[in-house]
Design a protein around this motif. Structure first.
Motif, PDB file in Angstrom:
ATOM      1  N   VAL A   1      -4.827   6.522  -3.227  1.00  0.00           N
ATOM      2  CA  VAL A   1      -5.319   6.698  -4.585  1.00  0.00           C
ATOM      3  C   VAL A   1      -5.539   5.583  -4.769  1.00  0.00           C
ATOM      4  CG1 VAL A   1      -4.703   8.750  -5.510  1.00  0.00           C
ATOM      5  CG2 VAL A   1      -4.127   6.742  -6.274  1.00  0.00           C
ATOM      6  N   VAL A   2      -5.291   4.195  -4.658  1.00  0.00           N
ATOM      7  CA  VAL A   2      -5.518   3.302  -4.986  1.00  0.00           C
ATOM      8  C   VAL A   2      -7.003   3.207  -3.997  1.00  0.00           C
ATOM      9  CG1 VAL A   2      -5.130   0.216  -4.874  1.00  0.00           C
ATOM     10  CG2 VAL A   2      -3.039   2.445  -5.944  1.00  0.00           C
ATOM     11  N   MET A   3      -6.959   2.873  -2.774  1.00  0.00           N
ATOM     12  CA  MET A   3      -7.830   2.314  -1.916  1.00  0.00           C
ATOM     13  C   MET A   3      -9.072   4.103  -1.632  1.00  0.00           C
ATOM     14  SD  MET A   3      -6.820  -0.177   0.095  1.00  0.00           S
ATOM     15  CE  MET A   3      -8.413  -0.176   0.955  1.00  0.00           C
ATOM     16  N   ARG A   4      -8.270   4.872  -1.709  1.00  0.00           N
ATOM     17  CA  ARG A   4      -9.090   6.542  -2.127  1.00  0.00           C
ATOM     18  C   ARG A   4     -10.082   6.135  -3.100  1.00  0.00           C
ATOM     19  NH1 ARG A   4      -6.693  11.845  -0.826  1.00  0.00           N
ATOM     20  NH2 ARG A   4      -5.555  11.526  -3.377  1.00  0.00           N
ATOM     21  N   ASP A   5      -9.348   6.635  -4.101  1.00  0.00           N
ATOM     22  CA  ASP A   5      -9.997   6.637  -5.420  1.00  0.00           C
ATOM     23  C   ASP A   5     -10.076   5.881  -6.798  1.00  0.00           C
ATOM     24  OD1 ASP A   5     -10.159   9.610  -4.623  1.00  0.00           O
ATOM     25  OD2 ASP A   5      -7.904  10.071  -5.827  1.00  0.00           O
ATOM     26  N   LYS A   6      -9.882   4.197  -6.006  1.00  0.00           N
ATOM     27  CA  LYS A   6      -9.690   2.819  -7.387  1.00  0.00           C
ATOM     28  C   LYS A   6      -9.165   2.782  -8.040  1.00  0.00           C
ATOM     29  CE  LYS A   6     -12.429   1.234  -3.028  1.00  0.00           C
ATOM     30  NZ  LYS A   6     -11.925   0.868  -2.029  1.00  0.00           N
ATOM     31  N   VAL A   7      -8.155   3.983  -8.411  1.00  0.00           N
ATOM     32  CA  VAL A   7      -7.203   3.632  -9.127  1.00  0.00           C
ATOM     33  C   VAL A   7      -6.169   3.118  -8.803  1.00  0.00           C
ATOM     34  CG1 VAL A   7      -8.621   5.935 -10.050  1.00  0.00           C
ATOM     35  CG2 VAL A   7      -6.045   5.957  -8.639  1.00  0.00           C
ATOM     36  N   LYS A   8      -5.412   2.251 -10.171  1.00  0.00           N
ATOM     37  CA  LYS A   8      -3.910   2.238 -10.046  1.00  0.00           C
ATOM     38  C   LYS A   8      -2.702   3.018 -10.114  1.00  0.00           C
ATOM     39  CE  LYS A   8      -0.992  -0.689 -13.267  1.00  0.00           C
ATOM     40  NZ  LYS A   8      -1.303  -1.692 -14.203  1.00  0.00           N
ATOM     41  N   CYS A   9      -2.262   2.329  -9.238  1.00  0.00           N
ATOM     42  CA  CYS A   9      -0.782   3.580  -9.191  1.00  0.00           C
ATOM     43  C   CYS A   9       0.238   2.285  -9.234  1.00  0.00           C
ATOM     44  CB  CYS A   9      -1.413   4.614  -8.095  1.00  0.00           C
ATOM     45  SG  CYS A   9       0.529   5.311  -8.247  1.00  0.00           S
ATOM     46  N   THR A  10       1.095   2.923  -9.790  1.00  0.00           N
ATOM     47  CA  THR A  10       2.597   2.214  -9.182  1.00  0.00           C
ATOM     48  C   THR A  10       3.228   2.806  -8.895  1.00  0.00           C
ATOM     49  OG1 THR A  10       2.773   2.050 -11.579  1.00  0.00           O
ATOM     50  CG2 THR A  10       1.606  -0.031 -11.016  1.00  0.00           C
ATOM     51  N   ASN A  11       3.786   4.555  -8.600  1.00  0.00           N
ATOM     52  CA  ASN A  11       5.078   5.176  -8.238  1.00  0.00           C
ATOM     53  C   ASN A  11       5.977   5.051  -7.363  1.00  0.00           C
ATOM     54  OD1 ASN A  11       3.674   6.976 -10.639  1.00  0.00           O
ATOM     55  ND2 ASN A  11       3.859   8.520  -9.635  1.00  0.00           N
ATOM     56  N   CYS A  12       5.300   4.527  -6.060  1.00  0.00           N
ATOM     57  CA  CYS A  12       6.227   4.104  -5.251  1.00  0.00           C
ATOM     58  C   CYS A  12       7.451   2.833  -5.634  1.00  0.00           C
ATOM     59  CB  CYS A  12       5.596   4.250  -3.743  1.00  0.00           C
ATOM     60  SG  CYS A  12       4.491   2.889  -3.980  1.00  0.00           S
TER      61      CYS A  12
END
Length: 495
Positions: free
Chosen positions: A424-435
């Motif tokens: 989703v970081v690359m696709r939607d340009k949103v921040k994600c740190t779940n993994c």
């Protein structure tokens, strides 16, 4: 009295082994998990020499009491046959043994075990056959009942019960279990122990040994009036009243004949108490087939011994995210403790016990031919938590070896792989740190996409630290396929 004792013991074993598959709390396994480990083929595959020797000794001493007391599939057939007898009594009759079929299937079973062709021996092995029926047909009914109790308890402000997810882990395995149930029920309803004495390889092996058992049912010819009640109540169809003989290779020592005999002409006693005519007849009938099939039986004993996805809500729980799909893995993931895919293939009988007790819902039967119905790991509903070793505790064959909690976090069963297009970081340009946040070993670090201080970050996997637990895959918000998934290892590593 002998029959009553057998029925009580058989009921004890059957109920508790069934409960092992039904129990999702782990309570019963702590007390009665040993019942799964004393089954004949699982004990062979686990190289549990002590158990195998005891079972053989019991057979040589008392006959096939394993089949009539310990084996859940045998007791299941007896239960169906008993229900049928309420409608029609004295319904059995003597029939000759189909030795060519019995030993042909035994040879096929032996070859499949030696070569590791799991799709063959997992279908024929009796304990695992019953396990699949229990885990696929009985478990959902039990869980629905539990959920109903949980619902009613909640309305009464009690939390003595809690609801669990009820889901189909494998449509193919469910179909096979249903067909198996129907076929076994029909055979047992019509002919009693037909399956045990024509198809079951364990029954054939123990039947060969029971020819030489010390205690066995026998005729007292002087007392026999030829009424035939013994033969008409013999669910193994092994009593020939006309010649006063018993085919001990098919006798499951159920004691029906002794209880039904009105003239006390049937006894369970040492061989010397039987008539000389009977012993001579049995030896004459048995020697030829014993010579022909001895090598195949020995081969089995000797060579085998040598050998709905979890829903996640957003917006305060009002919106339901799309279900995840299983990624295509080059190498299937097998549980910690199984050592390698090869070890799992050669030792697992696909009984389904580990699948039934997995509290994280990550084990499911394989639909691949090479590992047919053996457990595989997938992380759509959960991940392999570091504190859980349930599957290794219940496995009766050592396909999953017993491991300790402190050992588990050092066993690498696979490694995480990042899929750039799904993130989703690359696709939607949103921040994600779940993994990165949920990795229990710190194997995932976030690196910036650029030198900009406000740049978005993407995961980088340290494959030397990753143990393949699946937390990243399970908690990744990307749908329908996770942006990070676990690729299995053929052989597990210690890190």
């Amino acid at each position: 009295m002998l029959r009553k004792i057998r029925v009580i013991l058989a009921g004890f074993f059957f109920i508790l082994i069934t409960v092992l598959f039904l129990d999702f709390t782990g309570t019963v396994h702590a007390w009665f998990g040993w019942m799964a480990k004393i089954q004949f083929v699982p004990a062979l595959l686990a190289f549990n020499v002590g158990v195998v020797v005891i079972l053989i000794a019991l057979t040589l001493l008392f006959g096939r009491i394993y089949c009539s007391v310990i084996c859940p599939l045998g007791v299941f057939q007896d239960t169906i046959s008993w229900i049928a007898s309420k409608q029609k009594k004295n319904r059995f009759s003597y029939s000759p043994a189909l030795s060519w079929l019995r030993y042909g299937i035994l040879i096929l079973f032996t070859i499949a075990l030696i070569l590791g062709v799991s799709s063959v021996f997992t279908i024929l092995e009796p304990y695992s056959t019953y396990g699949r029926v229990a885990s696929n047909l009985f478990v959902p009914v039990y869980q629905w009942g539990n959920n109903l109790l949980a619902y009613l308890a909640e309305r009464a402000d009690s939390y003595a019960f809690y609801s669990v997810d009820v889901w189909v882990k494998s449509a193919l395995t469910l179909t096979i279990a249903a067909v198996t149930f129907v076929v076994l029920a029909i055979l047992a309803w019509r002919n009693g122990r037909t399956y045990c004495n024509t198809i079951c390889p364990v029954g054939t092996v123990l039947g060969f040994m029971s020819r030489f058992s010390f205690f066995k049912p026998a005729f007292i010819e002087d007392k026999c009036n030829g009424c035939g009640l013994c033969a008409r109540n013999c669910k193994a169809a092994c009593i020939n009243v006309k010649e006063h003989t018993i085919d001990y290779s098919r006798c499951v020592t159920c004691m029906n004949c002794i209880e039904k005999c009105k003239s006390s002409a049937m006894v369970y006693a040492p061989r010397k108490m039987g008539s000389k005519k009977q012993d001579a007849t049995q030896i004459a009938e048995g020697n030829d087939s014993s010579r022909r099939n001895f090598l195949s039986v020995t081969a089995l004993v000797a060579l085998t011994s040598a050998l709905k996805a979890q829903e996640k809500a957003v917006d305060g729980g009002l919106a339901v995210i799309e279900d995840k799909k299983i990624p295509k893995r080059a190498t299937p993931i097998v549980p910690p403790g199984s050592v390698s895919s090869r070890n799992m293939e050669r030792h697992c009988t696909a009984c389904g016990l580990c699948v039934s007790v997995c509290p994280n819902h990550i084990l499911r039967p394989s639909d691949k031919l090479a590992t047919f119905m053996q457990p595989e790991m997938s992380f759509e509903r959960g991940y392999c938590r570091p504190e859980c070793t349930r599957c290794s505790e219940v496995c009766p064959t050592a396909a999953i070896k017993r491991i300790k909690i402190d050992e588990k976090s050092s066993i690498q069963i696979g490694h995480a792989v990042w899929i750039k297009e799904n993130c989703v970081v690359m696709r939607d340009k949103v921040k994600c740190t779940n993994c990165e946040r949920h990795c229990p070993t710190g194997a995932i670090q976030l690196i910036p996409l650029s030198d900009n201080p406000d740049s978005l970050k993407i995961p980088a996997v340290n494959t030397e630290r990753c143990i393949g637990c699946g937390a990243c895959e399970n908690l990744c918000p990307a749908r329908p396929f996770s942006a990070i998934y676990v690729e299995g290892h053929e052989r597990h590593k210690i890190i």
